[in-house]
Design a protein around this motif. Structure first.
Motif, PDB file in Angstrom:
ATOM      1  N   LYS A 231       0.817  -1.207   0.000  1.00 35.99           N
ATOM      2  CA  LYS A 231       0.000   0.000   0.000  1.00 35.99           C
ATOM      3  C   LYS A 231       0.856   1.264   0.000  1.00 35.99           C
ATOM      4  N   ASN A 232       2.150   1.080   0.017  1.00 39.65           N
ATOM      5  CA  ASN A 232       3.069   2.212  -0.048  1.00 39.65           C
ATOM      6  C   ASN A 232       2.782   3.030  -1.305  1.00 39.65           C
ATOM      7  N   GLU A 233       2.770   4.359  -1.167  1.00 39.22           N
ATOM      8  CA  GLU A 233       2.404   5.225  -2.283  1.00 39.22           C
ATOM      9  C   GLU A 233       3.353   5.071  -3.473  1.00 39.22           C
ATOM     10  N   GLN A 234       4.641   4.850  -3.208  1.00 37.55           N
ATOM     11  CA  GLN A 234       5.599   4.684  -4.303  1.00 37.55           C
ATOM     12  C   GLN A 234       5.318   3.408  -5.086  1.00 37.55           C
ATOM     13  N   ILE A 235       4.963   2.359  -4.376  1.00 37.23           N
ATOM     14  CA  ILE A 235       4.616   1.096  -5.037  1.00 37.23           C
ATOM     15  C   ILE A 235       3.378   1.284  -5.909  1.00 37.23           C
ATOM     16  N   LYS A 236       2.405   2.010  -5.420  1.00 33.48           N
ATOM     17  CA  LYS A 236       1.186   2.280  -6.194  1.00 33.48           C
ATOM     18  C   LYS A 236       1.522   3.026  -7.486  1.00 33.48           C
ATOM     19  N   GLN A 237       2.430   3.993  -7.395  1.00 31.27           N
ATOM     20  CA  GLN A 237       2.819   4.742  -8.580  1.00 31.27           C
ATOM     21  C   GLN A 237       3.552   3.854  -9.581  1.00 31.27           C
ATOM     22  N   TRP A 238       4.445   3.013  -9.089  1.00 28.15           N
ATOM     23  CA  TRP A 238       5.191   2.130  -9.991  1.00 28.15           C
ATOM     24  C   TRP A 238       4.304   1.079 -10.642  1.00 28.15           C
ATOM     25  N   LYS A 239       3.234   0.677  -9.951  1.00 26.85           N
ATOM     26  CA  LYS A 239       2.304  -0.286 -10.560  1.00 26.85           C
ATOM     27  C   LYS A 239       1.650   0.288 -11.816  1.00 26.85           C
ATOM     28  N   LYS A 240       1.541   1.608 -11.884  1.00 24.55           N
ATOM     29  CA  LYS A 240       0.942   2.241 -13.059  1.00 24.55           C
ATOM     30  C   LYS A 240       1.801   2.026 -14.308  1.00 24.55           C
ATOM     31  N   LEU A 241       3.065   1.651 -14.108  1.00 18.88           N
ATOM     32  CA  LEU A 241       3.962   1.405 -15.243  1.00 18.88           C
ATOM     33  C   LEU A 241       3.632   0.096 -15.957  1.00 18.88           C
ATOM     34  N   HIS A 242       2.684  -0.671 -15.420  1.00 17.80           N
ATOM     35  CA  HIS A 242       2.220  -1.878 -16.113  1.00 17.80           C
ATOM     36  C   HIS A 242       1.432  -1.507 -17.373  1.00 17.80           C
ATOM     37  N   LYS A 243       0.932  -0.271 -17.407  1.00 21.82           N
ATOM     38  CA  LYS A 243       0.120   0.179 -18.535  1.00 21.82           C
ATOM     39  C   LYS A 243       0.913   1.153 -19.413  1.00 21.82           C
ATOM     40  N   LYS A 244       0.648   1.110 -20.704  1.00 15.23           N
ATOM     41  CA  LYS A 244       1.332   2.003 -21.642  1.00 15.23           C
ATOM     42  C   LYS A 244       1.136   3.464 -21.259  1.00 15.23           C
ATOM     43  N   ARG A 245      -0.074   3.823 -20.883  1.00 11.70           N
ATOM     44  CA  ARG A 245      -0.361   5.212 -20.514  1.00 11.70           C
ATOM     45  C   ARG A 245       0.491   5.642 -19.322  1.00 11.70           C
ATOM     46  N   GLY A 246       0.619   4.768 -18.341  1.00 14.93           N
ATOM     47  CA  GLY A 246       1.430   5.076 -17.168  1.00 14.93           C
ATOM     48  C   GLY A 246       2.892   5.229 -17.519  1.00 14.93           C
ATOM     49  N   ARG A 247       3.383   4.376 -18.421  1.00  9.96           N
ATOM     50  CA  ARG A 247       4.790   4.473 -18.846  1.00  9.96           C
ATOM     51  C   ARG A 247       5.052   5.778 -19.577  1.00  9.96           C
ATOM     52  N   GLU A 248       4.134   6.141 -20.460  1.00  9.73           N
ATOM     53  CA  GLU A 248       4.328   7.369 -21.237  1.00  9.73           C
ATOM     54  C   GLU A 248       4.267   8.603 -20.341  1.00  9.73           C
ATOM     55  N   LYS A 249       3.372   8.592 -19.368  1.00  6.53           N
ATOM     56  CA  LYS A 249       3.224   9.740 -18.470  1.00  6.53           C
ATOM     57  C   LYS A 249       4.465   9.925 -17.597  1.00  6.53           C
ATOM     58  N   ALA A 250       4.991   8.816 -17.074  1.00  7.17           N
ATOM     59  CA  ALA A 250       6.148   8.895 -16.173  1.00  7.17           C
ATOM     60  C   ALA A 250       7.477   8.845 -16.908  1.00  7.17           C
ATOM     61  N   ASN A 251       7.441   8.455 -18.197  1.00  3.33           N
ATOM     62  CA  ASN A 251       8.661   8.243 -18.977  1.00  3.33           C
ATOM     63  C   ASN A 251       9.548   7.193 -18.302  1.00  3.33           C
TER      64      ASN A 251
END
Length: 251
Positions: free
Chosen positions: A8-28
């Motif tokens: 539930k750590n906030e950093q882990i939640k943010q990194w999980k978004k990298l599973h999706k193309k949109r998340g990867r593009e947003k965070a680079n």
């Protein structure tokens, strides 16, 4: 060295978004997992935001990792970030590299036209690397290059050979102007691939799994090739076809 013990750590939640193309593009950023892929990325100089491990001894001293970028965690947290059934104990968060600005010149090229399957894209890149292709050009409409399945099936080759997203029509024009022979792949109006002599410089276009290479690209090539089917199979897998053709075309 940091520690994260909760999924539930906030950093882990943010990194999980990298599973999706949109998340990867947003965070680079993108994720890679498993010792081999992380090691290949380290050797290639890929910038790493964090390396998350369940055992700090996994990281060799030769990697010269900054302790501030190492995060020690547990199996439960690692599983949250993993996209495999059996996580291998190490995941890295990496910055997507700046795409190289390259122009057409003599060399070996693989042009990929709208290939959708991530396993196929990764294997095409791995095959191109093995053959000694100088550049891989990927048409828009192909699967995202930083999809986890692409990365795993490339086995690190995506870090070895320049992979560029671009308009294949423009690249074909530029390659022909540079004197590089361009070969398409088609079952119609094509020559058997063995009729072509190997060369130090060539470009090969492989197409979408269901539709093949776009007609407007086939109309621009110097010659289109096919691989004979001697059994009852309707066609060859695109990555298998690439292996046959690339090894034949190179000297």
């Amino acid at each position: 060295m940091k520690q994260i013990e909760s999924s539930k750590n906030e950093q882990i939640k943010q990194w999980k978004k990298l599973h999706k193309k949109r998340g990867r593009e947003k965070a680079n950023q993108f994720l890679i997992e498993g010792f081999h892929l992380v090691e290949e990325a380290v050797r290639a100089g890929i910038q790493m935001i964090a390396v998350i491990v369940t055992d700090e001894e996994v990281i060799p001293s030769s990697w010269n990792m900054d302790d501030r970028n190492i995060i020690l965690t547990n199996d439960s947290v690692l599983k949250e970030l993993s996209e495999t059934d059996s996580p291998q104990g190490i995941i890295a968060v990496c910055t997507i590299p700046v795409e190289q600005k390259l122009s057409a010149e003599h060399g070996r090229y693989l042009l990929i036209d709208r290939v959708q399957d991530p396993g196929n894209i990764g294997t095409l890149i791995r095959t191109a690397d093995a053959v000694g292709v100088d550049r891989v050009i990927v048409e828009k409409g192909s699967v995202d290059l930083y999809n986890s399945k692409v990365l795993r099936s490339s086995q690190g080759s995506i870090f070895h050979v320049p992979v560029i997203k671009g308009e294949l029509s423009n690249w074909v024009d530029e390659l022909k102007t540079a004197g590089v022979p361009v070969f398409g792949t088609s079952l119609q109006n094509a020559s058997v691939y063995t009729a072509i002599q190997p060369s130090e410089s060539f470009a090969l276009i492989l197409g979408n799994e269901g539709e093949g290479v776009q007609t407007d690209l086939l109309d621009k090539t110097d010659q289109n090739l096919y691989i004979p089917i001697h059994g009852k199979a309707e066609s060859l897998n695109v990555a298998i076809a690439a292996g046959i053709l690339l090894y034949h075309l190179r000297t």
